[in-house]
Design an enzyme around this catalytic site. Structure first.
Site: not given
Length: 760
Positions: A30, A33, A446, A649
Site C-alpha cells: 500500500c 509501505c 489527444d 500518449d
C-alpha cells in the site's frame, strides 16, 4: 502533484549522470509501505534520490550508496530486497509476475483456511446454538475451536501481526494494527472465557472465535482481489518492450547478417525491408520509403523518408528498402526513452491516501488508551468482582473497535463503483483512480483517435473539369489501388462504399513526397499535392482558394488530373467523432478546463479544436513534450486527467493524476492508463467522473457509518452509564454493534447500484 513531487521529478531529471541501481522489493502492499521504503532509502548515506514503484515491485536508487547498505535498509524497514544486476526490463517484469502469482495463490489458500472455520462458526452462532461457556463439555469443545482459531491466526493472519508489530516499533498505526488488535483481543478474551469461566459473570461468558477467523479471511480475500486487479499493470512496459525487434540486419564488408539488437553499435549500417521494424534510431543512407511512426507521433499517416532523414526505433517500414546508419542504440533510442518515461511517471504518481488508515492512525491509540483507563477505573472504583468487570469492559472496548466495518468501508464502495462504471463501458484499473477522478480540474485530450475517429475518410469531392463524380472516384481508386498509403486506402474504401469496381492499373509510379501516377483505361492519371501538379504542368491556380478553405477545416486537399487536365479536388480528413462536441460540452459544464494536446500540425489542430469547442491547444508536441505539458499543468496546481489512444500518449497517461485510454486505441495506451473507455466515446470521461464522485461520497458515508458505531459504543463499553443507569455493554452487544456497522456499510455500498449515469 505536490511541491515535493514536482521537486522530486526535477531532481530525477537532473540526476541522469548519477549511478542508478534497481532493487526488487517484496512485501509492499500500500501507499504507506511506499512511504516507509522511500524514507528508509533516503536515510542511507550516499543515496541522492529514491523511488518505490509499487506496480513493478522495484525500488530505483540514484547516488553512490553501496547496494548492500540499501538492501539492509529495506530489510530493516520490514521488507525484503534483492539487488537487480544485469537484468533486463523484461526479466524484471517476468520475475515480478511470478512473485505476484505466488503471493496471490498464498493469499487464496489463507482465505480458504480462515473462512473454512469462520463461516461454519458464524452459521452455528446465528442459527443453531449460543457461543457461551457454561459446562465442562462446552469448555472442551470451545478449547478445540480456540486452538483451531490459533492455527488460522498463524497460517492466515501471521502477516497482519508482523505488520502491526513493525508499525508499532516505527511509532505508527495502520489497518494491520486494527486487524491484529481486534482479532487478537477477541481470541485472547475467548480463551480466557474458556480457561476461567468462573471468574466472569454469566453475561460475559461469550466467545468470539468466529469474529477472529472471519475478519482474517475477508481481509485476505480483499488483498487477493487487489493483487489480481493490479496484476496486468506492467503490461504497458511489456508491450513497449515488444515493439523492439529481437534481431537487426547489419551490413558488414558487403555482407548482410542478423545479429542481436544488443550488439548493434553506433555507426553500424543496417538494412530494413518492407514490413520490418527499425531496430535502432538512425539516418537514411540509401533508398526511399514510407515509415509508420504512429508509435511516436500518434498520427496514422506514414511519413516519407529519403536520404538524410531521421528514423526511430520501433517504427515500421511500410514500402521500400532502406539502408541506414545507427545514430542511437540501446537506452538512447526514442523508444527506450519512452519506456523509461513511463517507468518514471509510474514512480512519480502521487499515491492516494487511504482514509481508513488516516482514521486508524488516531483511532487505534485512542482506543488502547480508553481500554486501559476503563480497566484501571473498574479495578480501583468498580464493584466486586472488580477484576471481572475490568476485563469485560476493556475487552468490550477493544471488540467494539474491531476494524471489520472500517476495513470494508472503502473496498465495498470501490467494488460496486467499479462494477457500475463497467456497465457504462468504463473500465477502472484500481480504486485509487476511481477516487482521484472525482477531483480532476483539467482534462487533456489527444486529437487523433480520441477527439477524431483516427481513420482517414473522403470528406469532399469538388469536380473541376469533369461531370461524373463516380467516374472520377473510380479512376482515382483504380490509381490508388497500387498504393499502401492510408490516404490512398481512404480513396479505395470510398469507392468500394459506393459499389464502384476498380479497373486495371498500368505504369504505376509512386513519387516520394508528391503523389502517384499511372494509366487506367488508357487515361494518364496524376494524383497528389500542389507541387506534383505544378511540376507536371497542370493548371490549379483557380482552385487554390478552395484548397486552402478545405485545409482550414482540417481536411487534406489532393489534386486529381486526367490526361494533363485538373479533374477534381478530393479532400481526405480524419473526421471528428459524432459525439465529441456534446461530450466536450458536458465536460465543460462539469467545471473542467479542457485542453487539446497533439503531435499533429498546428493548423489542423486549431481547426479541429474550433469545431469541437476547445479553446486551449498545444500542437506539434512529441511524447516527451506531452509528459512535460502534463507536469506544467500540475505545477500550476491543476489536477490533471489525460485522455489518449496512442503509444506516444503512454508517458503522459502514466504521469497524469488519472490517465484515460480510448479502448479502440493501442494496447500500450490502455495498459498505461488508469481508466479505459471501451466505447471509444468521450462521454465515458464524464460518466467515469460522475461514478467517481458518487463512489467517493459513498466511501465517506461508509467510513462515517463504520466509525460512528465504534465512537458511540466505546464510552458505553467503557461503562460510563453504569453508575447512573446500571447499564454495562457486554461483549455480545459489542459484537452485535460490530455486525450492524458492517451491515450498514454493505447496504450503503450497494446503494451505488441504483446510481444512474446520465450521458449527454
Amino acid at each position: 502533484m505536490s511541491a515535493n513531487d514536482r521537486s522530486s521529478a526535477k531532481e530525477q531529471n537532473s540526476s541522469a549522470s548519477q549511478a542508478v541501481s534497481y532493487f526488487r522489493v517484496d512485501g509492499a502492499s500500500c501507499a504507506s509501505c511506499v512511504n516507509k521504503i522511500e524514507s528508509a532509502l533516503l536515510a542511507v548515506p550516499g543515496v541522492e534520490q529514491a523511488s518505490m514503484n509499487l506496480v513493478q515491485g522495484t525500488a530505483t536508487v540514484s547516488g553512490h550508496a553501496q547496494a548492500s547498505a540499501v538492501v539492509r535498509a529495506i530489510d530493516a524497514a520490514g521488507y525484503t530486497a534483492e539487488h537487480l544486476v544485469n537484468q533486463s526490463d523484461q526479466q524484471i517484469l517476468e520475475d515480478k509476475d511470478r512473485s505476484e502469482e505466488a503471493y496471490y495463490q498464498r493469499l487464496m489458500k489463507e482465505v480458504y483456511f480462515a473462512l473454512g472455520l469462520g463461516v461454519p462458526l458464524m452459521i452455528y452462532g446465528l442459527f443453531i446454538g449460543e457461543m457461551t461457556v457454561n459446562t465442562p463439555l462446552e469448555r472442551f469443545l470451545w478449547l478445540l475451536v480456540g486452538l483451531a482459531t490459533l492455527a488460522v491466526m498463524y497460517f492466515s493472519g501471521r502477516h497482519f501481526y508482523v505488520g502491526a508489530w513493525k508499525s508499532f516499533i516505527n511509532h505508527s498505526a495502520n489497518m494491520d494494527t486494527l486487524i491484529a488488535l481486534g482479532t487478537g483481543t477477541a481470541w485472547l478474551y475467548s480463551m480466557f472465557v474458556v480457561s476461567f469461566p468462573a471468574l466472569l459473570p454469566d453475561m460475559a461468558r461469550h466467545v468470539y472465535f468466529e469474529a477472529t477467523a472471519m475478519i482474517i479471511g475477508l481481509v485476505n480475500l480483499g488483498l487477493a482481489l487487489e493483487v489480481r486487479a493490479r496484476g496486468k499493470t506492467s503490461e504497458a512496459i511489456k508491450r513497449l518492450i515488444g515493439l523492439q525487434p529481437k534481431l537487426a540486419r547489419i551490413v558488414r564488408d558487403g555482407q548482410e547478417i542478423d545479429i542481436a539488437i544488443e550488439d548493434v553499435q553506433l555507426g553500424d549500417q543496417l538494412r530494413v525491408r518492407p514490413g520490418e521494424k527499425l531496430a535502432v534510431d538512425g539516418r537514411v543512407l540509401e533508398g526511399s520509403s514510407s515509415i509508420d511512426e504512429s508509435m511516436l507521433t500518434g498520427e496514422p499517416i506514414p511519413v516519407t523518408k529519403q536520404v538524410g532523414d531521421e528514423l526511430a526505433a520501433g517504427s515500421i517500414n511500410k514500402t521500400g528498402t532502406l539502408l541506414y546508419e545507427a545514430t542511437r542504440v540501446g537506452k538512447d533510442t526514442a523508444l527506450a526513452q519512452i519506456i523509461e518515461m513511463v517507468k518514471r511517471a509510474q514512480n512519480s504518481k502521487p499515491p492516494i491516501g487511504r482514509l481508513a488508515d488516516v482514521i486508524s492512525a488516531y483511532f487505534v491509540p485512542a482506543i488502547m488508551i480508553i481500554a486501559v483507563l476503563s480497566a484501571l477505573a473498574w479495578l480501583n472504583f468498580g464493584p466486586e468482582p472488580s477484576l471481572a468487570f475490568a476485563m469485560v469492559c476493556a475487552t468490550t472496548v477493544l471488540i467494539i473497535a474491531c476494524p471489520c466495518a472500517l476495513g470494508l468501508a472503502t473496498p465495498m464502495s470501490v467494488m460496486v463503483g467499479v462494477g457500475k462504471a463497467a456497465e457504462s463501458g468504463v473500465l477502472i484499473r484500481n480504486g485509487e483512480a476511481l477516487q482521484a477522478a472525482s477531483k480532476l480540474t483539467t482534462m487533456v485530450l489527444d486529437k487523433t483517435g480520441t477527439v477524431t475517429k483516427g481513420q482517414p475518410q473522403v470528406t469532399h469531392i469538388e469536380l473541376v473539369n469533369a461531370s461524373d463524380e463516380d467516374h472520377v472516384l473510380m479512376l482515382a481508386a483504380s490509381l490508388e489501388s497500387g498504393s499502401e498509403h492510408p490516404l490512398a486506402q481512404a480513396i479505395v474504401a470510398s469507392a468500394q462504399a459506393r459499389g464502384l469496381a476498380t479497373q486495371t492499373l498500368e505504369n504505376f509510379e509512386a513519387i516520394a513526397g508528391h503523389g502517384v501516377r499511372g494509366t487506367v483505361a488508357e487515361h494518364s492519371l496524376l494524383f497528389g499535392n500542389e507541387r506534383l501538379m505544378r511540376e507536371q504542368g497542370v493548371l490549379i491556380e483557380p482552385q487554390l482558394d478552395l484548397a486552402q478553405q478545405l485545409a482550414a477545416k482540417a481536411q487534406t486537399p489532393m489534386y486529381f488530373s486526367i490526361d494533363g487536365e485538373l479533374a477534381a479536388i478530393i479532400a481526405v480528413a480524419d473526421p471528428i467523432k459524432d459525439d465529441s462536441v456534446a461530450a466536450i460540452k458536458r465536460l465543460k459544464e462539469n467545471g473542467l478546463r479542457v485542453v487539446m494536446l497533439t503531435g499533429d500540425n498546428r493548423a489542423t489542430a486549431q481547426a479541429v479544436a474550433k469545431q469541437v469547442g476547445i479553446d486551449e491547444v498545444f500542437a506539434e508536441v512529441l511524447p516527451k513534450q506531452k509528459a512535460e505539458k502534463i507536469a506544467e499543468l500540475q505545477a500550476q496546481g491543476e489536477i490533471v486527467g489525460m485522455t489518449g489512444d496512442g503509444i506516444n500518449d503512454a508517458p503522459a497517461l502514466a504521469l497524469a493524476n488519472v490517465g484515460f485510454a480510448i479502448g479502440t486505441g493501442t494496447d500500450v495506451a490502455i495498459e498505461s492508463a488508469d481508466i479505459t473507455l471501451m466505447r471509444g466515446s468521450l462521454h465515458g470521461l464524464a460518466d467515469a467522473i460522475a461514478v467517481s464522485k458518487a463512489t467517493l461520497g459513498n466511501i465517506k458515508q461508509n467510513l462515517f457509518g463504520a466509525f460512528v458505531y465504534n465512537a458511540a459504543g466505546v464510552p458505553i463499553a467503557a461503562g460510563v452509564l453504569y453508575p447512573f443507569l446500571g447499564v454495562l455493554l457486554s461483549p455480545i452487544i459489542a459484537g452485535g454493534a460490530m455486525a450492524l456497522s458492517s451491515l450498514t456499510v454493505v447496504t450503503n455500498a450497494n446503494r451505488l447500484r441504483l446510481f444512474n449515469v446520465r450521458e449527454g
